[in-house]
Design a protein around this motif. Structure first.
Motif, PDB file in Angstrom:
ATOM      1  N   ALA A   9      77.005  94.895  67.162  1.00  0.00           N
ATOM      2  CA  ALA A   9      77.557  93.459  67.429  1.00  0.00           C
ATOM      3  C   ALA A   9      76.622  92.839  68.058  1.00  0.00           C
ATOM      4  N   TYR A  10      75.973  93.213  69.008  1.00  0.00           N
ATOM      5  CA  TYR A  10      75.006  92.213  69.891  1.00  0.00           C
ATOM      6  C   TYR A  10      73.783  91.641  69.154  1.00  0.00           C
ATOM      7  N   ALA A  11      73.079  92.719  68.173  1.00  0.00           N
ATOM      8  CA  ALA A  11      72.069  92.166  67.302  1.00  0.00           C
ATOM      9  C   ALA A  11      72.504  91.302  66.329  1.00  0.00           C
ATOM     10  N   ILE A  12      73.655  91.508  65.747  1.00  0.00           N
ATOM     11  CA  ILE A  12      74.314  90.869  64.573  1.00  0.00           C
ATOM     12  C   ILE A  12      74.629  89.436  64.949  1.00  0.00           C
ATOM     13  N   ALA A  13      75.127  89.337  66.140  1.00  0.00           N
ATOM     14  CA  ALA A  13      75.785  87.900  66.539  1.00  0.00           C
ATOM     15  C   ALA A  13      74.571  86.893  67.305  1.00  0.00           C
ATOM     16  N   ALA A  14      73.799  87.575  67.580  1.00  0.00           N
ATOM     17  CA  ALA A  14      72.929  86.923  68.482  1.00  0.00           C
ATOM     18  C   ALA A  14      71.976  85.625  67.960  1.00  0.00           C
ATOM     19  N   GLN A  15      72.302  84.535  68.486  1.00  0.00           N
ATOM     20  CA  GLN A  15      71.684  83.238  68.103  1.00  0.00           C
ATOM     21  C   GLN A  15      71.181  82.657  69.120  1.00  0.00           C
ATOM     22  N   PRO A  16      70.064  81.731  69.000  1.00  0.00           N
ATOM     23  CA  PRO A  16      69.355  81.886  67.602  1.00  0.00           C
ATOM     24  C   PRO A  16      68.479  83.005  67.444  1.00  0.00           C
ATOM     25  N   ARG A  17      68.420  83.313  66.033  1.00  0.00           N
ATOM     26  CA  ARG A  17      67.748  84.642  65.616  1.00  0.00           C
ATOM     27  C   ARG A  17      66.127  84.677  66.287  1.00  0.00           C
ATOM     28  N   GLU A  18      65.655  83.689  66.264  1.00  0.00           N
ATOM     29  CA  GLU A  18      64.257  83.420  66.791  1.00  0.00           C
ATOM     30  C   GLU A  18      64.161  83.878  68.069  1.00  0.00           C
ATOM     31  N   ARG A  19      65.001  83.718  68.845  1.00  0.00           N
ATOM     32  CA  ARG A  19      65.061  84.035  70.488  1.00  0.00           C
ATOM     33  C   ARG A  19      65.274  85.310  70.544  1.00  0.00           C
ATOM     34  N   MET A  20      66.197  86.026  69.719  1.00  0.00           N
ATOM     35  CA  MET A  20      66.589  87.540  69.789  1.00  0.00           C
ATOM     36  C   MET A  20      65.653  88.312  69.267  1.00  0.00           C
ATOM     37  N   PHE A  21      64.938  87.824  68.111  1.00  0.00           N
ATOM     38  CA  PHE A  21      63.873  88.842  67.385  1.00  0.00           C
ATOM     39  C   PHE A  21      62.849  87.832  67.535  1.00  0.00           C
ATOM     40  N   PRO A  22      62.092  87.940  68.683  1.00  0.00           N
ATOM     41  CA  PRO A  22      60.782  87.002  68.674  1.00  0.00           C
ATOM     42  C   PRO A  22      59.651  87.447  67.972  1.00  0.00           C
ATOM     43  N   GLY A  23      58.561  86.610  67.605  1.00  0.00           N
ATOM     44  CA  GLY A  23      57.391  87.310  66.977  1.00  0.00           C
ATOM     45  C   GLY A  23      57.541  88.205  65.845  1.00  0.00           C
ATOM     46  N   ALA A  24      56.844  89.218  65.855  1.00  0.00           N
ATOM     47  CA  ALA A  24      56.861  90.145  64.903  1.00  0.00           C
ATOM     48  C   ALA A  24      58.246  90.894  64.759  1.00  0.00           C
ATOM     49  N   ALA A  25      59.152  90.749  65.746  1.00  0.00           N
ATOM     50  CA  ALA A  25      60.377  91.476  65.538  1.00  0.00           C
ATOM     51  C   ALA A  25      61.110  90.811  64.503  1.00  0.00           C
ATOM     52  N   TYR A  26      61.206  89.477  64.091  1.00  0.00           N
ATOM     53  CA  TYR A  26      61.747  88.648  63.256  1.00  0.00           C
ATOM     54  C   TYR A  26      61.210  89.341  61.910  1.00  0.00           C
ATOM     55  N   GLN A  27      60.187  89.571  61.377  1.00  0.00           N
ATOM     56  CA  GLN A  27      59.581  90.164  60.079  1.00  0.00           C
ATOM     57  C   GLN A  27      60.010  91.642  60.123  1.00  0.00           C
ATOM     58  N   ARG A  28      59.880  92.295  61.172  1.00  0.00           N
ATOM     59  CA  ARG A  28      60.027  93.699  61.128  1.00  0.00           C
ATOM     60  C   ARG A  28      61.632  94.359  61.279  1.00  0.00           C
ATOM     61  N   ALA A  29      62.378  93.781  62.033  1.00  0.00           N
ATOM     62  CA  ALA A  29      63.803  94.272  62.481  1.00  0.00           C
ATOM     63  C   ALA A  29      64.707  93.651  61.444  1.00  0.00           C
TER      64      ALA A  29
END
Length: 106
Positions: A9-29
């Motif tokens: 739930a922590y990863a799914i609900a996190a907004q804005p996505r760019e802050r929770m999944f920065p840089g390469a994490a946005y593409q990879r995860a």
């Protein structure tokens, strides 16, 4: 440092996505922008990699793909997290740091 499972739930609900999944994490995860399809490595509350576990008998191998360099302290914390996975699964844990080769959860 935490290893979050698929569809946490922590990863799914996190907004804005760019802050929770920065840089390469946005593409990879994220699978096409959708959170939850990969188990994620959290460092300081943000996604810093992906991971996968494979059980074989009384052992489990946890492969962690960090998207950046981990400090010595972070590597020790990661080892503790992998040991905890083994404890929960009642299996001897093995940590492998490297590329996660499985695709996203379907």
């Amino acid at each position: 440092m935490r290893l979050l499972p698929y569809f946490d739930a922590y990863a799914i609900a996190a907004q804005p996505r760019e802050r929770m999944f920065p840089g390469a994490a946005y593409q990879r995860a994220l699978a096409g922008g959708q959170a939850g399809n990969y188990p994620v490595l959290l460092v300081d509350g943000v996604v810093a990699g992906v991971w996968h576990q494979r059980r074989q008998g009384r052992r489990t191998t946890v492969t962690v793909e960090p998207l950046g360099r981990l400090s010595g302290a972070q590597e020790r914390e990661l080892r503790e997290q992998v040991d905890r996975v083994g404890e929960v699964l009642e299996a001897g844990p093995e940590l492998v740091v490297g590329k996660v080769t499985v695709g996203p959860h379907a």
